[in-house]
Design an enzyme around this catalytic site. Structure first.
Site, PDB file in Angstrom:
ATOM      1  N   LYS A  58       0.847  -1.197   0.000  1.00 60.67           N
ATOM      2  CA  LYS A  58       0.000   0.000   0.000  1.00 60.67           C
ATOM      3  C   LYS A  58       0.886   1.252   0.000  1.00 60.67           C
ATOM      4  CE  LYS A  58      -3.997   1.927   2.513  1.00 60.67           C
ATOM      5  NZ  LYS A  58      -4.879   1.824   3.698  1.00 60.67           N
ATOM      6  N   SER A  70     -10.567  -0.016   7.063  1.00 61.89           N
ATOM      7  CA  SER A  70      -9.896   0.071   5.757  1.00 61.89           C
ATOM      8  C   SER A  70      -9.210  -1.202   5.265  1.00 61.89           C
ATOM      9  CB  SER A  70      -8.862   1.197   5.781  1.00 61.89           C
ATOM     10  OG  SER A  70      -9.488   2.438   5.657  1.00 61.89           O
ATOM     11  N   SER A  93     -10.092   2.136   2.808  1.00 57.23           N
ATOM     12  CA  SER A  93      -9.141   2.806   1.951  1.00 57.23           C
ATOM     13  C   SER A  93      -8.177   1.870   1.219  1.00 57.23           C
ATOM     14  CB  SER A  93      -8.325   3.795   2.785  1.00 57.23           C
ATOM     15  OG  SER A  93      -7.460   3.107   3.672  1.00 57.23           O
TER      16      SER A  93
END
Lengths: 95, 494
Positions: free
Chosen positions: B79, B183, B159
């Site tokens: 990420k 998330s 997210s």
């Protein structure tokens, strides 16, 4: 509680975010929707509840008060938009 | 030859050790999937192909000697929130324009030390603020899942939408992700993957771009419960660089998998049954209860009266911490600078252009609730409510509950640019209604795929555990996975 456009502009100033009049008007509505939502908390009986400071039951770890890192000014200034001789450059702040 | 990208980490680990294929072959297979799919799915913001091949070759040499770490030669996606030395690290924000750190996050350092291979950096909501991966500066991530007979693009959740899409579409074997209010678990549920947020303090936050420091935790997204246990073991550590990293040895999570759940007490909290919740979510929950009962677990009804206040309290605590954390983006030390007539105008212009709307909204809310005269009414009250939310869980554990079963999300994945959700920020926030309690109480939570809805979209169940008892989540999660099976999106992309 709700905010008006003047308050949104004042808060934006505190947060150092430039907002146009249109932005401020739009954000006033959005912020009031969120503030309206969090108003539910008024129903909760918080009598005697301590505010949470740490979610995990552990005493804060402390390290020795010594220099453990350093001598990497080039690494630190490498990503700066403007730098000179290992200094961050900003617009003049003192007259 | 079999499609190497269809392997689980557990299978590839064995195949690499047996020299059935090399890490370079495995890595190249993923790189070619990424090349074919990324224009449509937008999961990666940067592909580090050369670095990946070099890491794979090094792993192959190590493996040839009969050595190798727990993840030797396994290709992963990272990420964009994790600092990676010399590689794009921008939290998918414009304000970190061009930022390449000269250091590596502890979590990724741990992964590389165990032999993992980095494929690239994954798309995400800007600064991890979002539930649909539509706030990224790099554009929307598209869910590989579509409704049956439809070609409408759906969101992957957020997210960690890039992480979830990359795993689900076979663009990596597993991915790192982070979870502040849901998330990891919500995108995992939306994409038919497994995602776990460990206990606060289990993974070091050092080198992870901060959103809300008292809530942020890193964790993996993977195809199976076992794969997520393998990744969790490598990502977690005790780190002197993070004062909130907890001094508890990381257990062998895999050892818990396959253990019987007979006699375990599973709590079912009545307050997670919402008015207007789709019948399919309730049915899925009942199915989960039946599976665990069949496996010998004891099901007990529990009450968590402060559940409904977790989300409003979160929308005070998280923005307050974010407004403080994001104060550092001022156009001086890194990233974007937009000039102004003096230094204050330079700050204001930089932050106006560098932050997207959702980030601005949260910084303003945070600034407001912390401002003079409002601190007690908002922030202090929210922190007291947080204590009460945690107490609900503490009571359940004190009554002998071993884990809690809930739905992971109130719905399946929704459409990109959904008018209804974009008109009202609060509606979007409701996506995290079942997951946010776990962050507020600092507990571990796992989302496991449990079925498909009437349109053929995946749905997940969430298990919540006691502090540092991730092992029980893997143990119970495996029972759900065994009963539900696994789910694969039908391929329509490149």
């Amino acid at each position: 509680m709700s905010v008006d456009t003047q308050t949104v502009k004042r808060v934006a100033r505190l947060a150092r975010i430039k907002v146009s009049d249109d932005d401020a008007t739009r954000m006033t509505g959005e912020l009031n929707a969120i503030l309206g939502f969090v108003e539910q908390l008024d129903e909760v009986d918080i009598e005697g509840a301590e505010p949470m400071t740490s979610v995990v039951d552990q005493t804060m770890k402390k390290r020795v008060d010594g220099v453990t890192d350093g001598n990497k000014a080039d690494d630190i200034t490498r990503n700066a938009p403007v730098s000179e001789d290992q200094f961050f450059m900003v617009p003049k702040v003192v007259e | 030859m079999t499609d190497l990208t269809k392997l689980t980490i557990a299978e590839a680990r064995k195949g690499l050790k047996n020299r059935d294929y090399t890490s370079l072959e495995l890595t190249d297979a993923f790189l070619s999937n990424i090349e074919a799919a990324n224009a449509q799915l937008n999961a990666y913001v940067v592909v580090t192909a050369d670095k990946a091949r070099n890491m794979a070759k090094a792993s192959d040499e190590t493996l040839a000697k009969g050595d190798g770490g727990a993840l030797e030669g396994i290709p992963l996606g990272i990420k964009d929130l994790f600092a990676t030395n010399g590689v794009h690290t921008q939290a998918c924000s414009h304000i970190l324009d061009g930022f390449k750190p000269a250091y590596e996050s502890t979590v990724t350092t741990n992964l590389w030390a165990d032999g993992a291979v980095m494929l690239g950096k994954l798309n995400m909501d800007e600064f991890a603020m979002g539930s649909s991966n539509e706030t990224s500066y790099y554009g929307d991530v598209i869910n590989p899942w579509r409704k049956q007979g439809s070609n409408q693009d759906l969101v992957p959740g957020g997210s960690s939408g890039g992480s979830a899409t990359a795993v689900a579409a076979r663009l990596c074997m597993g991915a790192t992700a982070t979870d502040t209010g849901g998330s990891i678990r919500q995108p995992a549920a939306f994409t038919g993957t497994v995602g776990i947020k460990p206990t606060y303090g289990r993974c070091s936050r050092w080198g992870i771009v901060a959103f809300a420091s008292s809530l942020d935790q890193a964790g993996p997204i993977a195809h199976t419960v076992r794969d997520s246990a393998i990744l969790m073991k490598s990502m977690a550590s005790i780190d002197p660089k993070d004062t909130t990293s907890v001094d508890i040895e990381v257990p062998d999570y895999e050892a818990a998998i396959g253990k019987s759940v007979k006699g375990l007490k599973i709590g079912i909290p009545a307050e997670y049954r919402l008015d207007g919740m789709p019948g399919e979510i309730e049915d899925l929950w009942q199915k989960g209860i039946a599976w665990l009962k069949d496996a010998g677990a004891e099901i007990v009804d529990i009450s968590m009266p402060h559940t409904k206040y977790a989300l409003p309290a979160y929308y005070i605590v998280a923005p307050a911490e974010a407004s403080s954390n994001l104060a550092r983006y001022d156009g001086v030390r890194y990233g974007l600078r937009v000039p102004g007539k003096d230094i204050v105008e330079m700050y204001e212009n930089t932050r106006a252009e560098g932050f997207g709307n959702e980030v601005k909204r949260r910084v303003l809310i945070g600034t407001y609730v912390l401002s003079a005269g409002y601190y007690d009414a908002y922030y202090l009250k929210a922190q007291k409510v947080r204590t009460l939310i945690k107490r609900d869980f503490d009571l359940a554990w004190a009554n002998g509950v071993d884990a809690i079963l809930t739905p992971a999300t109130p719905s399946a994945a929704f459409g990109v640019a959904d008018q209804d959700l974009h008109a009202d920020p609060v509606k979007m926030y409701l996506n995290d209604i079942f997951t946010v309690t776990v962050n507020m109480a600092g507990l571990p939570g796992i989302s496991v795929p449990a079925g498909l809805d009437k349109d053929g979209l995946p749905l997940g169940l969430q298990l919540i555990g006691k502090p540092f008892d991730e092992s029980t989540l893997f143990q119970v999660g495996q029972v759900i996975e065994d009963a539900a099976g696994s789910f694969e999106a039908e391929k329509w992309w490149g």
